[in-house]
Every structure is written in C-alpha cells, then in structure tokens.
Design an enzyme around this catalytic site. Structure first.
Site, mmCIF file in Angstrom:
data_model
loop_
_atom_site.group_PDB
_atom_site.id
_atom_site.type_symbol
_atom_site.label_atom_id
_atom_site.label_comp_id
_atom_site.label_asym_id
_atom_site.label_seq_id
_atom_site.Cartn_x
_atom_site.Cartn_y
_atom_site.Cartn_z
ATOM 1 N N GLY B 29 -74.185 -49.061 56.815
ATOM 2 C CA GLY B 29 -73.187 -49.170 55.752
ATOM 3 C C GLY B 29 -71.768 -49.345 56.242
ATOM 4 N N CYS B 238 -90.488 -63.820 30.700
ATOM 5 C CA CYS B 238 -90.280 -65.149 31.266
ATOM 6 C C CYS B 238 -91.084 -66.162 30.449
ATOM 7 C CB CYS B 238 -90.729 -65.182 32.732
ATOM 8 S SG CYS B 238 -90.735 -66.842 33.440
ATOM 9 N N CYS B 241 -93.969 -67.629 33.001
ATOM 10 C CA CYS B 241 -95.079 -66.838 33.545
ATOM 11 C C CYS B 241 -95.324 -65.544 32.780
ATOM 12 C CB CYS B 241 -94.823 -66.508 35.020
ATOM 13 S SG CYS B 241 -93.630 -65.175 35.264
ATOM 14 N N CYS B 263 -87.808 -66.534 34.938
ATOM 15 C CA CYS B 263 -87.591 -65.744 36.158
ATOM 16 C C CYS B 263 -86.529 -66.389 37.026
ATOM 17 C CB CYS B 263 -88.871 -65.689 37.006
ATOM 18 S SG CYS B 263 -90.172 -64.671 36.339
ATOM 19 N N CYS B 269 -92.194 -66.483 40.383
ATOM 20 C CA CYS B 269 -92.675 -67.048 39.120
ATOM 21 C C CYS B 269 -93.827 -68.008 39.369
ATOM 22 C CB CYS B 269 -91.504 -67.757 38.435
ATOM 23 S SG CYS B 269 -91.812 -68.180 36.717
#
Lengths: 360, 277, 254
Positions: B29, B238, B241, B263, B269
């Site tokens: 970080g 979606c 899909c 998606c 997808c």
C-alpha cells in the site's frame, strides 16, 4: 569622447531585413506554399484561428508562414488583422446539434444513439517517431473513403441525462451576457463572457489549469460526456430579408463535461456541467476549456474557490496570450530611465547603511 | 520490432522498475517513487501499467489487456498491440489463461489464481489528493499514519448525502497501515482486492509511483460501523447472459429513455454464454 | 507530580534570543499562565514545549506514566500521536485550527475519529453534547464554521480540542481578538471545563486579567528569560521583579 547613440531607425530596418532573410531560409530550398500549410499543418491552422479569434484558414496559414511557425506570433498577426475588419452583422448562435459529425465520442456510455465515431484521431496511435526517409516523388496515396456521418440530429449525451433530470439545465435560450470584444471585462464576469475569454485563450495556459484541477487543485470529478468535431452551418439574418440564411460552414470542436453532482438529502442531486467550444479540430483545447469553465463556477455552485483555476479574475485576466506575450516581451524595451532611478535609490540606501556601520 | 529491446524498455530501466516493485511489495500500500519514462502512449493512458508490464514480461508469458472490463475497447486494443509488436508474446482474452493481466478501471469477474499478476493503471495514486493537493504534505500524512482528514471526509459525506457517495476509487486501508487508492475501479470491485491470491501491482506513469498489494493481504474499504461499506450495482440482469451478480454497463438504445444492461467484463459474459445450456 | 518539564531551553531566531536559558515545570491538573509583552518569547516557549518547534539546546520532558522522558527522543510519529490524543492545542485564531469547509460536527469528531472512533451515530451524539457544553446550539451540528461568529469559532475550537479529554492543553492567547464580553464568557467556560476534566493547562497571554482568572501559577517572561514565577495571587499582589511590577501596575482597573 562619448557621442550620444543614434541610428535606431536604421537598426530596425536592418533587423527587419535580417528577419525576412531568416524567414526565407536557405534559398535553394523550395519556399513554403500556403496550401501546403493549410492542408498539411491543419492543427496549427486550427490553433491560430482559435487564438487569433478569426475563422479563415488561408489567413491563418499566411500568418503561420510569416511568423516562421511561432504560433502565438501568428495568432497576434491574425488578431491585429481582425481589428481592421468592419463588423457587419452578428450571426445567429450556431447549433451544434446540427453538426455534420466527423468525430463523436462519449466517455460515459459504452454505446449510445449515434454510436462512438473515432474520426481522424491520434488518440490510439503509438507515439513512435517516423524515421523513414522522405521519398523524392511519393506515389499519390489511395484516398480513404470517409464513412457517411450519422444522420443529424444525433442526440446529445447531456440531453439523455437531462431527460432523467440527472444533470443541471444547460441555460440554452438565455442570450449570452456581454461581448468582450466590445466592452472591457469587469468582475464578477458572467459565464458567457468567461467562455468567450476561454475560447480565444492560450491552449497551454488552459491545459495547465485544467490539469491542475485534475490533480487536486479544485477537483470537480470530470467525465467527458461528449466530444464532437465537425462542420456546423453559420446563419445570419440580414435586416433587408428578415429571415435567416446560411452563409457557410465552420469546423468546431465541442466538449460537454459531466461534473461533480451537487445536492443533498433535501435537494435531489444533479450532475453539473462544464463546456468547451473552439474553432477547428482541437480536442485538447475544448476539454481543457470545459475543465476550467467548471472550475470557475465554484462560487456559483457553493464550492470553496481556493485554487488558481477557480479564481475567475486570475484565469480571465491571464488567458489571452496576445496580451500576455505583449507585456512579458515588453520587458525587452528600454527601461533605463526607470532603472536609473532604482540605481540612485539603491546607492543611497547602501551609503546610509555604510555610514550607519561606520558609526558603530 | 527492429531496433527495440524485448518489450520496448531497455534492461537497465527494467531493473530500476523491478527494484521499485520489490520495495512496493515489501511495504503493501505504500507508494514508491520511480523514474517513469516517456512512452509512445500518452501520460494518463496507461504508461505506468505499461512500464510495469514491460518490466515483468518474459517470452513465455500470456498477456490479457482490458479497459472498462472489455478486451476490445480502443485503449486496450492499442496496448495489447503495443506488446504484441514489441514483445511478440501470446495474448489472450481469457482471464483464466493469462499470466499477466493489465487493466484499467475494473477487476475481472473471474477469480484470479496464485501465480497470476494483475497490473492496474492508476491516474492518481494519492488517495488524499482531493483533501491535500500538495504531494509533499500528503507524504508526511502517510508517514505518520495521519488519516484523520479522510475519516472526516467520509463523515461529511454521510452528513450531506446520508451515505458515502464515493462510487469509484473508494479509499482502502491496506494491511491496516497504509491508505491506498485502488485506482478508479467501481466500489463494487473493492472486495476483490482483499486476500486475493494473485499479485496486485499498481502503476502511475505520469505521477511516477508504483505500489503493490501482495497475495493474501488484508484490504479494507473505509467505513463506519453503523454505515458499513455498501457498493452499488445497477439493479438488472445482463441482457446477453442473464448474470445478476456482475458489474453492468448501461447501453442507451434510443433518446426516449430506452436502455439495456450488459456485463462490463466481456470475457466473463462470453464464457457464461458458451457454457449456458 | 510533574507532568511536563523544560530544562535550559535556548532558541534564537537570527540575532534575537527568543528563549534564553528557560526552565519550568508543570504538574498534573495545574494551570500555569506565561505572561509577558509581545516579543517576550512566550509563544516560542509554548511552541517548543508542545513539540511544534525544536529548541537549539535544552530538553522538554513529559511523563506518559513511566516517569519523565524527553519528547524529542520519541520520534516524530509518536510525538504526533501524543499531540493528537493526550495533548491539545488551542490556537489564538480558530480559523487556523478548524476546517472551515467541514461541518461543526465533523470538526469536533475529527479527534475522535483519529483516536479510532468508528460509529457515526456515536460520534455525532458526542459532538452534539460538546456543542451544548460550549454553549453552541446543537442544531448547528451540520453548519459550516464560516457561518459562525468569532466567539463561536473559538468555542468550537475548544470543543474540538477537549473532546478527547487530553490531559495537557496548550493555549495561545485563547481570547485574543475577541470582544471583552465574549472573552469573559469563554474564560468562564474554560475555567469550568478545565476544573471539571482535571486538565493541566499551559496558557500564554499578554493579559494579566486572563491570567488572574484562570491560573494557579504565573511565569513572567521578558526578552526570552523568566524573570519571576510563583502562585498567581502572590505574584500579582506582591510582585518582586521591577518588570512584573510594571506589568501589574499597567493593567487598567476593571
């Protein structure tokens, strides 16, 4: 014995002749033709028209050649020429909704009515300097068949958001207040006047200020709602006719920025706007202009105006590069009279300090 | 590509970047400054990610490049082509097949594996930049773990909006020590950062910083006990899909309010549609 | 029991000796006022004692519970932690100390959040209580400080500083620049809070009246040196040093 210097005029004449000489360069090299500049250095022409505040490609090409490629000097030439032109009539406001779209992208929707059209952009080129040698007689290139533009009008992204009241109204229908070419700017300056200043403002200055907001100096969460490049018709209403007629087309770049929403639990939040519009194909200028436009609205939108880009007087006073270059470069003019008085003053102060020390 | 080293950068530059990566991995970080190079793509378009990828790729690597979750968005295509030309390595659109994934603004829906590297393109590495534009002052705050201003910001968001209105680039605490910007991924993706088996590297070319979240590191999105982190996602399935748990793109189909959702992760997808009965 | 101690502090700014061999001690729950005219070095002393600037020589020691130890030896992170949790600093100009674009509640809540408070509702409730304590209408919890008067801003700063009940509070001219009537209210408030919370206070002022009202002990400074010190009443009623006599005698009668 010293003789007072004269000969200023002769020196200036000689400097002009030398400049003309340098401008032409090596006489065995073919001279630059105006249509070469207008055709093959189109982006320079666009920039000079924008900052010169005059839409004329041929004149801009002339200015670039005369200025030896110094684009601020070229904009200056164009601006000075503009002064000599009588203002016959104000056009009607151009309607960018009627633009014949050469390029149209949106960063906020993946797909949308009118589609994403990249147009002739360098965006996704790799910046690899082309080192191939100049061919003496290159064969003519196969002209690319330009795809047909989508049928106008292509709805604006900001209007799509506006239909759901997700974005603040765009203030269309209001006449822009003031004309900075007719009256000097006074502060507080209304938004229309601020935008006028930005449209002719130095691209580098606006670029830096826009950049600064992105880095935290007055960040306003910008998204490019839409960027459009293409030709728009220009119309006038001649007093003798009383109705509008089209007199030609100009190429414009327009950027609609979608910015940080305002609102709270009490007032339903809406996205705010930034706007950029300039002559020619100039993505960078239009986007930077939109960033700075939005930053300068800080006060109006109840934001802390603590950063340079949010300081309206600072931005508007310093964005005109013809004014700026004039004053910056004026330092080269003789200042020996004022300097002499400085010399006298500093000598007197040093003498006083010296006498003081000596007295200890 | 003639005249250029494998993956464009010279070996000296690669070594410099790898040293920065090692430092970054050692301090999860924490932003490590590095001498970013000018690349043939503009600053702000992924040069940090590109430099990381260029210094990591070997001839046997398989590279996937996505932007907004998709392999065929213009900038992803441009970057993938760049590496195909300069390194000649195999490229793929399948998350599961890739050894290195370079991404802008999304984490793939398909869970990553140990051994994979994901390289994030970062525009502004400094999570405190809106509160403190001076990077020098912000560096002091990180050094002293002086993050009060960020907590105050979240408090103010709840006071003003009733919830934290940050929806992307949502700040996280890494290893309970450093405040980090996860790059402008949607807040929806933040939970994938936590305890991820893959190596997560972050590159900011223009700002000249590299940082890292090593595998299996704790990453926590900042919140309050009574206002827990609650990322949003369009309430839809979606259209292609049928997925209800993936992040969706809104596609506007007409100017009368017509829209559909698909998606954002095109590979996921497609895979779902391939395996659908 | 000594809480804070300074030994042989020296600090120069160019040719000027702001602190010239200054030593003093502060006990738990004790209120000490440092008085002197402008340029006496009193603000510099406060900044050195609170760790904001380093002396050229000499030491500042603090007892965190394991005996006195130098604050310089702890490293910047630990010193910063001390300043944010167990110490407080009330500045003369509250606009320097407060975040003006953050709500009153956010300003008060900051020290709580820095100390680990993570419950929005609790932070808010605590902040509201503190607004009441400093006599600001709790309905102003979500207001921005730029809508507050000078006196209110100072009271907000006091709330924002004392909310974590620090054991040691430094105050630099806490009522400077405020109307006389406003000053009196704030001094009353400070006196009540300090006694109730059992705080140790080191306060700098050029105003003898403020010192008399608040302080147990007085330290008189002139040209970077301590010229006299003792119990407030004793020093003010029977000043020994001629400078102290001058200070005391020049106070306008109430």
């Amino acid at each position: 014995m010293y003789v007072a210097v004269k000969g200023g005029e002769a020196a200036i004449d000689a400097a002009h002749r030398w400049t003309a000489d340098e401008r032409r360069g090596d006489p065995s090299v073919p001279p630059l033709a105006l249509d070469q500049i207008a055709n093959q250095l189109g982006r320079a022409v666009d920039r000079v028209m924008a900052e010169g505040a005059l839409y004329d490609r041929e004149l801009a090409a002339r200015a670039i050649r005369q200025a030896q490629g110094d684009l601020i000097e070229a904009a200056f030439l164009l601006r000075a020429y503009r002064t000599t032109l009588p203002r016959l009539v104000d056009s009607e406001p151009v309607d960018t909704a009627a633009m014949l779209l050469k390029r149209r992208i949106s960063a906020v929707f993946k797909d949308l009515p009118g589609g994403q059209r990249l147009g002739p952009t360098t965006d996704y080129t790799h910046r690899l300097l082309d080192l191939s040698p100049d061919a003496p007689d290159p064969p003519p290139a196969e002209p690319l068949a330009e795809p047909a533009p989508p049928p106008a009008p292509v709805p604006r992204v900001t209007d799509l958001l506006g239909a759901e009241s997700l974005i603040e109204p765009d203030g269309s229908g209001e006449r822009p207040a003031g004309d900075l070419t007719m009256e000097p700017v006074s502060f507080p300056a209304p938004r229309g006047v601020r935008l006028q200043a930005l449209a002719r403002g130095d691209e580098g200055f606006l670029l830096a200020l826009g950049y600064s907001t992105q880095r935290g100096y007055g960040n306003n969460h910008p998204f490019v709602g839409e960027l459009r490049v293409g030709e728009v018709p220009v119309s006038i209403v001649p007093p003798e006719l009383g109705f509008a007629i089209e007199i030609g087309d100009i190429t414009l770049t327009e950027c609609q920025m979608v910015n940080q929403f305002i609102g709270s639990r009490a007032a339903p939040p809406q996205f705010t706007r930034g706007y950029g519009l300039c002559f020619g194909h100039a993505d960078r200028k239009a986007i930077a202009m939109a960033l700075v436009d939005r930053a300068m609205r800080a006060d109006e939108l109840g934001e802390d105006a603590a950063s340079p880009a949010q300081d309206v007087e600072f931005v508007v006073s310093h964005c005109d590069n013809i004014e700026a270059t004039g004053f910056v470069e004026h330092l080269k003019l003789p200042h020996h009279v004022d300097f002499q008085s400085e010399l006298e003053t500093i000598r007197a102060m040093r003498a006083a300090a010296g006498a003081g020390d000596a007295g200890l | 590509m003639q005249g250029y080293n494998f993956a464009y950068l010279d070996e000296h530059t690669k070594r410099m970047i790898r040293r920065a990566i090692l430092k970054a991995v050692a301090i999860p970080g924490h932003q490590v400054p590095f001498a970013s190079r000018e690349m043939p793509l503009p600053y702000g378009w992924g040069t940090g990610g590109i430099q990381l990828t260029a210094s990591l790729l070997g001839p046997d690597d398989v590279l996937k490049v996505i932007d907004q979750g998709a392999d065929d968005t213009t900038n992803a295509v441009s970057i993938r082509r760049f590496f195909a030309r300069t390194a000649g390595i195999r490229t793929t659109t399948r998350t599961a097949e890739a050894t290195v994934i370079q991404t802008r603004h999304r984490i793939p829906e398909t869970p990553l594996r140990e051994g994979q590297i994901i390289v994030y393109q970062v525009p502004i590495p400094e999570p405190l930049y809106r509160l403190e534009p001076s990077r020098a002052a912000a560096a002091q705050m990180h050094a002293l773990a002086d993050y009060g201003a960020m907590h105050v910001r979240l408090y103010e968001e709840i006071t003003r909006h009733g919830r934290v209105a940050l929806s992307y680039d949502y700040p996280v605490m890494v290893n309970e020590r450093y405040l980090m910007s996860p790059s402008p991924i949607p807040a929806f993706d933040n939970p994938k950062l936590h305890m991820n088996p893959a190596m997560q590297l972050f590159g900011a070319g223009r700002e000249k910083r590299i940082y890292a979240v090593p595998p299996f590191t704790a990453v926590r999105s900042l919140d309050f006990e009574d206002h827990p982190f609650d990322p949003r996602r369009a309430d839809a399935a979606c259209a292609l899909c049928g997925a209800r748990e993936t992040y969706l793109d809104e596609i506007v189909s007409d100017d009368r309010g017509g829209k559909m959702f698909v998606c954002s992760d095109t590979d996921c997808c497609e895979s779902r549609r391939e395996t659908a009965p | 029991m000594t809480l804070l101690q300074a030994r042989d502090l020296r600090k120069r700014f160019g040719p000027v000796a702001a602190l010239d061999d200054v030593s003093l001690s502060l006990r738990r729950r004790e209120i000490v006022a440092i008085v002197g005219e402008s340029g006496s070095g009193k603000s510099t002393l406060l900044n050195v004692l609170s760790g904001r600037i380093a002396p050229d020589s000499g030491t500042v020691l603090y007892d965190e519970g394991e005996g006195l130890s130098p604050i310089a030896g702890r490293g910047e992170a630990r010193l910063r932690h001390l300043q944010r949790t167990r110490w407080g600093f009330v500045q003369q100009d509250p606009r320097q100390a407060l975040r003006l674009s953050v709500t009153a509640g956010g300003n008060i809540g900051e020290r709580l959040m820095v100390s680990g408070a993570r419950h929005y509702g609790d932070i808010r409730a605590t902040a509201a209580r503190w607004l009441e304590t400093v006599e600001i209408d709790p309905a102003r919890l979500d207001d921005l400080p730029r809508t507050f008067s000078g006196g209110m801003l100072q009271r907000l700063q006091i709330a924002a500083t004392l909310v974590t009940e620090p054991e040691l509070v430094f105050m630099d001219e806490p009522t400077g620049g405020l109307d006389v009537s406003v000053q009196a209210r704030i001094l009353d408030l400070v006196r009540g809070l300090v006694r109730r919370l059992g705080l140790a206070v080191l306060l700098v002022t050029h105003d003898i009246g403020v010192a008399r009202l608040l302080a147990d002990r007085l330290v008189v400074m002139r040209h970077g040196r301590i010229v006299e010190t003792g119990l407030t009443d004793q020093v003010l009623d029977d000043p020994h040093h001629e400078y102290t006599q001058l200070l005391v005698s020049s106070v306008l009668p109430a």
